[in-house]
Design a protein around this motif. Structure first.
Motif, PDB file in Angstrom:
ATOM      1  N   VAL A 199       0.830  -0.971   0.312  1.00 57.47           N
ATOM      2  CA  VAL A 199       0.135   0.608  -0.053  1.00 57.47           C
ATOM      3  C   VAL A 199       0.833   1.046  -0.032  1.00 57.47           C
ATOM      4  CG1 VAL A 199      -1.636   1.320   1.329  1.00 57.47           C
ATOM      5  CG2 VAL A 199      -1.874  -1.056   1.108  1.00 57.47           C
ATOM      6  N   LEU A 200       1.635   1.444   0.957  1.00 59.44           N
ATOM      7  CA  LEU A 200       2.104   2.731   0.943  1.00 59.44           C
ATOM      8  C   LEU A 200       3.869   2.722  -0.756  1.00 59.44           C
ATOM      9  CD1 LEU A 200       3.523   2.543   4.388  1.00 59.44           C
ATOM     10  CD2 LEU A 200       1.818   3.679   3.471  1.00 59.44           C
ATOM     11  N   GLY A 201       3.910   1.644  -0.464  1.00 55.17           N
ATOM     12  CA  GLY A 201       4.767   1.475  -1.945  1.00 55.17           C
ATOM     13  C   GLY A 201       3.934   1.769  -3.504  1.00 55.17           C
ATOM     14  N   ALA A 202       2.577   2.276  -2.509  1.00 57.10           N
ATOM     15  CA  ALA A 202       1.599   2.707  -4.561  1.00 57.10           C
ATOM     16  C   ALA A 202       1.637   4.553  -4.615  1.00 57.10           C
ATOM     17  CB  ALA A 202       0.261   1.999  -4.302  1.00 57.10           C
ATOM     18  N   SER A 203       2.097   5.469  -2.797  1.00 62.97           N
ATOM     19  CA  SER A 203       1.696   6.246  -2.547  1.00 62.97           C
ATOM     20  C   SER A 203       3.163   7.068  -3.402  1.00 62.97           C
ATOM     21  CB  SER A 203       2.192   6.655  -1.190  1.00 62.97           C
ATOM     22  OG  SER A 203       3.087   6.537  -0.498  1.00 62.97           O
ATOM     23  N   THR A 204       3.273   8.188  -3.299  1.00 64.28           N
ATOM     24  CA  THR A 204       3.792   9.027  -3.653  1.00 64.28           C
ATOM     25  C   THR A 204       5.486   9.541  -2.969  1.00 64.28           C
ATOM     26  OG1 THR A 204       2.855  11.094  -3.079  1.00 64.28           O
ATOM     27  CG2 THR A 204       2.442  10.373  -5.649  1.00 64.28           C
ATOM     28  N   TYR A 205       5.006   8.524  -1.839  1.00 64.40           N
ATOM     29  CA  TYR A 205       6.734   8.663  -0.748  1.00 64.40           C
ATOM     30  C   TYR A 205       7.519   7.752  -0.927  1.00 64.40           C
ATOM     31  CZ  TYR A 205       4.263  12.776   0.689  1.00 64.40           C
ATOM     32  OH  TYR A 205       3.678  13.579   1.076  1.00 64.40           O
ATOM     33  N   ARG A 206       7.281   6.434  -2.108  1.00 65.00           N
ATOM     34  CA  ARG A 206       7.391   5.363  -1.936  1.00 65.00           C
ATOM     35  C   ARG A 206       9.502   5.718  -2.404  1.00 65.00           C
ATOM     36  NH1 ARG A 206       7.299   0.293  -6.970  1.00 65.00           N
ATOM     37  NH2 ARG A 206       8.986  -0.527  -6.023  1.00 65.00           N
ATOM     38  N   GLY A 207      10.001   6.177  -2.448  1.00 63.90           N
ATOM     39  CA  GLY A 207      10.917   6.361  -2.489  1.00 63.90           C
ATOM     40  C   GLY A 207      11.687   7.326  -1.765  1.00 63.90           C
ATOM     41  N   ARG A 208      11.074   8.169  -0.654  1.00 63.99           N
ATOM     42  CA  ARG A 208      11.080   8.237   0.829  1.00 63.99           C
ATOM     43  C   ARG A 208      11.225   7.732   1.651  1.00 63.99           C
ATOM     44  NH1 ARG A 208       8.314  13.354   3.631  1.00 63.99           N
ATOM     45  NH2 ARG A 208       9.997  13.739   5.163  1.00 63.99           N
ATOM     46  N   ILE A 209      10.177   6.943   1.509  1.00 62.25           N
ATOM     47  CA  ILE A 209      10.456   5.388   2.326  1.00 62.25           C
ATOM     48  C   ILE A 209      11.433   4.899   2.208  1.00 62.25           C
ATOM     49  CG2 ILE A 209       8.957   3.568   3.335  1.00 62.25           C
ATOM     50  CD1 ILE A 209       6.461   4.911   2.419  1.00 62.25           C
ATOM     51  N   GLU A 210      11.788   3.975   1.769  1.00 63.69           N
ATOM     52  CA  GLU A 210      13.030   3.033   0.695  1.00 63.69           C
ATOM     53  C   GLU A 210      14.259   3.568   1.762  1.00 63.69           C
ATOM     54  OE1 GLU A 210      13.268   2.645  -3.162  1.00 63.69           O
ATOM     55  OE2 GLU A 210      11.538   0.683  -2.803  1.00 63.69           O
ATOM     56  N   ARG A 211      14.760   5.079   1.572  1.00 64.44           N
ATOM     57  CA  ARG A 211      15.532   5.955   1.493  1.00 64.44           C
ATOM     58  C   ARG A 211      15.965   5.594   3.313  1.00 64.44           C
ATOM     59  NH1 ARG A 211      14.580   9.481  -2.712  1.00 64.44           N
ATOM     60  NH2 ARG A 211      13.836  10.815  -0.475  1.00 64.44           N
ATOM     61  N   VAL A 212      14.723   5.391   4.018  1.00 59.48           N
ATOM     62  CA  VAL A 212      15.097   5.522   5.484  1.00 59.48           C
ATOM     63  C   VAL A 212      14.803   3.273   5.461  1.00 59.48           C
ATOM     64  CG1 VAL A 212      14.443   5.932   7.855  1.00 59.48           C
ATOM     65  CG2 VAL A 212      14.179   7.520   5.466  1.00 59.48           C
ATOM     66  N   ALA A 213      13.597   2.868   5.060  1.00 60.26           N
ATOM     67  CA  ALA A 213      13.259   1.549   5.691  1.00 60.26           C
ATOM     68  C   ALA A 213      14.320   0.693   5.408  1.00 60.26           C
ATOM     69  CB  ALA A 213      11.995   1.303   4.635  1.00 60.26           C
ATOM     70  N   VAL A 214      15.255   1.130   3.901  1.00 56.40           N
ATOM     71  CA  VAL A 214      16.300  -0.203   3.634  1.00 56.40           C
ATOM     72  C   VAL A 214      17.493  -0.475   4.987  1.00 56.40           C
ATOM     73  CG1 VAL A 214      18.811  -0.774   2.470  1.00 56.40           C
ATOM     74  CG2 VAL A 214      15.752   0.089   1.302  1.00 56.40           C
ATOM     75  N   PRO A 215      18.405   0.940   5.160  1.00 55.85           N
ATOM     76  CA  PRO A 215      19.009   0.762   5.831  1.00 55.85           C
ATOM     77  C   PRO A 215      18.444   0.386   7.629  1.00 55.85           C
ATOM     78  CG  PRO A 215      19.543   3.330   6.035  1.00 55.85           C
ATOM     79  CD  PRO A 215      18.188   2.701   4.326  1.00 55.85           C
ATOM     80  N   LEU A 216      17.508   0.166   8.045  1.00 58.72           N
ATOM     81  CA  LEU A 216      16.402  -0.057   9.524  1.00 58.72           C
ATOM     82  C   LEU A 216      16.430  -1.774   9.383  1.00 58.72           C
ATOM     83  CD1 LEU A 216      13.968   2.543  10.169  1.00 58.72           C
ATOM     84  CD2 LEU A 216      15.875   1.915  11.123  1.00 58.72           C
ATOM     85  N   ARG A 217      15.521  -1.966   7.748  1.00 56.18           N
ATOM     86  CA  ARG A 217      15.844  -3.283   7.385  1.00 56.18           C
ATOM     87  C   ARG A 217      16.763  -3.806   7.402  1.00 56.18           C
ATOM     88  NH1 ARG A 217      15.703  -4.001   1.733  1.00 56.18           N
ATOM     89  NH2 ARG A 217      17.434  -4.169   1.894  1.00 56.18           N
ATOM     90  N   ASP A 218      18.000  -3.422   6.558  1.00 54.79           N
ATOM     91  CA  ASP A 218      19.063  -4.118   7.563  1.00 54.79           C
ATOM     92  C   ASP A 218      20.350  -4.363   8.212  1.00 54.79           C
ATOM     93  OD1 ASP A 218      19.593  -4.114   4.267  1.00 54.79           O
ATOM     94  OD2 ASP A 218      21.194  -2.673   4.319  1.00 54.79           O
ATOM     95  N   VAL A 219      19.740  -3.357   9.463  1.00 55.04           N
ATOM     96  CA  VAL A 219      20.175  -3.975  11.339  1.00 55.04           C
ATOM     97  C   VAL A 219      19.051  -4.763  11.575  1.00 55.04           C
ATOM     98  CG1 VAL A 219      20.341  -2.383  13.305  1.00 55.04           C
ATOM     99  CG2 VAL A 219      21.221  -1.358  10.859  1.00 55.04           C
TER     100      VAL A 219
END
Length: 458
Positions: A251-271
């Protein structure tokens, strides 16, 4: 153990994971088996680590890792790629899933552990790791390859199947035996899936308005809170926390904020993801590997054979060659986080205890063999292609050479002014006489009487 010792132990484990991770990168290994090996070394069952550390010490952090892993998977779900060519992708992805899951379920029944265990084993051996696939495509610089759009499309279909499969597995593992409670739970699970996918498809603008904020800190708290919230909803209604996190990611990936979420979510996901794999390694007992090693060897062989067959089939369906088929097979052979998720679910459901060591040894093996095969698939394909394209010397028959020589002689004789003495040659010469050259005004040989001057550019 007090807090200081816990932090000291955990810090040492993460530093060891960093060192081993750097060494693993030299041979192309992903991080998943590295974290599992570190957990295995620190496992209380092994006794190889001087400090006492248990899985329960980081259990909640590991749950956050699982949530963010599935949330990121949903975030990367490409709706346009799927709905733009849904028919072809469903046929391709469905064929791949049917082949691998069918063989995996048959293999699971052969173990004799039970039908529910067979269903879990089918998911373990029949589904590829989307995270490893995406990472390898980027690291090996294959995004521009001819087969990559097909691979990504089939991966999207696989993600949808994982959502449906986990919903079914959660009902099967619930232990309910009466038909109507099972039907009701399945209906609720599929209704949840339909609603969330519908919101993702047609509610992107509304979701974007709800997430509108310029404050990065509040924005991070919002999407992380939504991931945890929907993971809890999924767990309560019986589709597991993993699916709840995956669907809110879609759902959030379909929003216009997908790129902004990825920039924060990917480091959190890795940790947090590192804690999930580390925690799984902590729960493994090396002594139990002996009871499943023969089954793991068969499962590995089956996985490679099925991946090769289905990879070639997918390439043929998309009008591609052997090299593209080999690359496709090498990418889809990778297994990882989803196998461990299923193992975690099976332990919580009280299934056969051998599923956990089976999943651990299987993922450790596949997470090493898979990337190595993928990294060398193009070299293997190029070598096989050169061998298949080795030119063969043309075979000429004496009869054909004699006929060709006779034709040349006839043409030469036909363009000669004098009779050759051969009746056939003289007939051709008289029937098609050589045009006479007329001298031009300067007394030089000019154009023939049949030349219309079309080729004169002077």
């Amino acid at each position: 153990m007090n807090l200081g010792e816990d932090l000291l132990t955990l810090g040492i484990l993460l530093v060891v994971a960093y060192v081993l991770g750097r060494l693993g990168k030299l041979i192309g290994l992903p991080s998943i088996p590295i974290y599992m090996i570190v957990g295995l070394l620190a496992s209380p069952y092994s006794g190889w680590f001087p400090l006492d550390f248990h899985s329960a010490d980081i259990e909640l952090i590991a749950v956050f890792g699982l949530i963010l892993l599935l949330f990121s998977l949903g975030l990367e779900f490409d709706q346009e790629a799927f709905f733009g060519d849904a028919g072809k992708l469903l046929i391709s992805g469905g064929s791949y899933i049917l082949i691998n899951m069918g063989a995996g379920f048959a293999f699971g029944l052969m173990t004799g552990w039970g039908t529910r265990e067979a269903l879990v084993i089918a998911g373990m051996t029949g589904t590829s790791s989307s995270a490893i696939i995406t990472k390898l495509l980027i690291e090996l610089r294959r995004l521009a390859n001819k087969e990559t759009p097909m691979i990504l499309g089939v991966t999207v279909v696989g993600d949808i199947f994982i959502a449906v499969y986990l919903a079914i597995v959660s009902v099967v593992l619930s232990g309910k035996t009466e038909i109507w409670p099972i039907v009701l739970q399945l209906f609720i699970a599929f209704l949840f899936l339909v609603v969330m996918f519908s919101v993702a498809r047609w509610g992107g603008r509304v979701v974007s308005r709800l997430m509108r904020t310029k404050d990065d800190e509040l924005f991070t708290i919002l999407f992380f809170g939504l991931a945890v919230l929907f993971a809890g909803i999924g767990e309560i209604i019986g589709v597991t926390d993993a699916i709840g996190a995956f669907l809110i990611g879609v759902v959030l990936g379909a929003s216009t904020y997908r790129g902004r979420i990825e920039r924060v979510a990917v480091p959190l996901r890795d940790v947090f993801g590192a804690f999930f794999f580390l925690n799984f390694g902590l729960a493994l007992n090396v002594a139990e590997f002996g009871s499943v090693i023969s089954l793991v060897a068969i499962a590995i062989l089956m996985t490679f054979v099925l991946s090769l067959g289905s990879g070639m089939l997918l390439a043929r369906m998309h009008q591609m060659g052997m090299r593209e088929g080999l690359n496709t097979a090498a990418i889809f052979v990778n297994r990882g986080e989803f196998t461990l998720i299923l193992a975690t679910l099976s332990v919580g459901a009280g299934l056969d205890q051998r599923l956990q060591p089976f999943a651990g040894l299987y993922v450790l093996s596949m997470a090493i063999l898979g990337p190595l095969f993928t990294a060398n698939s193009e070299k293997i394909g190029a070598a096989l292609g050169r061998r298949s394209r080795t030119p063969k010397p043309p075979t000429r028959t004496p009869e054909r050479d004699a006929m060709r020589a006779e034709e040349i002689a006839l043409v030469e004789a036909a363009t000669h002014d004098q009779k050759s003495g051969d009746p056939m040659v003289d007939f051709i010469s008289e029937t098609y006489p050589t045009p006479e050259k007329k001298p031009d005004k300067a007394g030089q040989p000019g154009k023939s009487s049949t030349d219309d001057g079309a080729g004169d550019y002077s």
